[in-house]
Design a protein around this motif. Structure first.
Motif, PDB file in Angstrom:
ATOM      1  N   UNK A  22     115.405  27.686  60.691  1.00 19.98           N
ATOM      2  CA  UNK A  22     114.326  28.679  60.804  1.00 19.98           C
ATOM      3  C   UNK A  22     114.161  29.460  59.507  1.00 19.98           C
ATOM      4  N   UNK A  23     115.262  29.914  58.943  1.00 19.49           N
ATOM      5  CA  UNK A  23     115.210  30.696  57.709  1.00 19.49           C
ATOM      6  C   UNK A  23     114.633  29.869  56.563  1.00 19.49           C
ATOM      7  N   UNK A  24     115.071  28.648  56.465  1.00 17.23           N
ATOM      8  CA  UNK A  24     114.578  27.763  55.409  1.00 17.23           C
ATOM      9  C   UNK A  24     113.080  27.498  55.570  1.00 17.23           C
ATOM     10  N   UNK A  25     112.666  27.192  56.794  1.00  9.17           N
ATOM     11  CA  UNK A  25     111.251  26.924  57.059  1.00  9.17           C
ATOM     12  C   UNK A  25     110.394  28.144  56.714  1.00  9.17           C
ATOM     13  N   UNK A  26     110.807  29.306  57.180  1.00  9.76           N
ATOM     14  CA  UNK A  26     110.042  30.542  56.924  1.00  9.76           C
ATOM     15  C   UNK A  26     109.967  30.819  55.430  1.00  9.76           C
ATOM     16  N   UNK A  31     105.064  33.204  50.332  1.00 14.92           N
ATOM     17  CA  UNK A  31     104.648  33.182  48.938  1.00 14.92           C
ATOM     18  C   UNK A  31     105.213  34.390  48.210  1.00 14.92           C
ATOM     19  N   UNK A  32     106.494  34.662  48.462  1.00 17.24           N
ATOM     20  CA  UNK A  32     107.116  35.840  47.901  1.00 17.24           C
ATOM     21  C   UNK A  32     108.600  35.582  47.693  1.00 17.24           C
ATOM     22  N   UNK A  33     109.189  36.329  46.781  1.00 14.32           N
ATOM     23  CA  UNK A  33     110.623  36.246  46.562  1.00 14.32           C
ATOM     24  C   UNK A  33     111.394  37.053  47.608  1.00 14.32           C
ATOM     25  N   UNK A  34     110.681  37.899  48.361  1.00 17.46           N
ATOM     26  CA  UNK A  34     111.339  38.678  49.411  1.00 17.46           C
ATOM     27  C   UNK A  34     111.956  37.716  50.420  1.00 17.46           C
ATOM     28  N   UNK A  35     113.179  37.970  50.876  1.00 20.03           N
ATOM     29  CA  UNK A  35     113.845  37.037  51.799  1.00 20.03           C
ATOM     30  C   UNK A  35     113.309  37.116  53.224  1.00 20.03           C
ATOM     31  N   UNK A  36     112.062  36.685  53.395  1.00 17.12           N
ATOM     32  CA  UNK A  36     111.425  36.721  54.709  1.00 17.12           C
ATOM     33  C   UNK A  36     112.170  35.872  55.736  1.00 17.12           C
ATOM     34  N   UNK A  37     112.758  34.782  55.305  1.00 15.96           N
ATOM     35  CA  UNK A  37     113.492  33.920  56.238  1.00 15.96           C
ATOM     36  C   UNK A  37     114.606  34.685  56.934  1.00 15.96           C
TER      37      UNK A  37
END
Length: 124
Positions: A22-26, A31-37
């Motif tokens: 999930x983290x990898x997919x997200x 389109x950001x360096x923020x760790x959204x995953x």
């Protein structure tokens, strides 16, 4: 005891694999360096543990083994942040305000310090 450990371990395996996927997919689709995953996995894990504990405490519809598999195992493997959030919520709910704030402060500050110290000790 072995049965409980296997139940928790299998849930943890599934949670860890799910977190990675999930983290990898997200992250790959942001389109950001923020760790959204990681951010979204933490939110999802917190929602899941809240739902599971809410159902199990109010409706008494799951066995202790199922609850351990889902909370300690799956949610714990998916994100330990969910456990931290649930335990912190319970402190607040019980009116243990000092413990509530201390838990937040110590976890954030000491965990960041631990990462920093270990990282810097190993050099760049």
């Amino acid at each position: 005891m072995v049965k409980i450990l296997l139940i928790i371990g299998s849930g943890s395996f599934l949670g860890g694999v799910s977190r990675y996927l999930a983290s990898r997919y997200i992250q790959e689709h942001s389109f950001s360096a923020f760790p959204y995953g990681t951010f979204l996995v933490n939110i999802i894990g917190c929602l899941l543990i809240g739902i599971i504990f809410g159902i199990s405490e109010r409706a008494n519809v799951m066995s202790i083994e199922t609850r351990l598999f889902l909370t300690v195992g799956f949610c714990g493997g998916f994100t330990t942040f969910s456990t931290f959030a649930y335990e912190t919520f319970k402190l607040l709910e019980e009116g243990r305000n000092l413990s509530f704030f201390l838990n937040i402060f110590l976890n954030v500050v000491l965990c960041l310090a631990g990462v920093s110290i270990a990282y810097l000790a190993l050099g760049k």
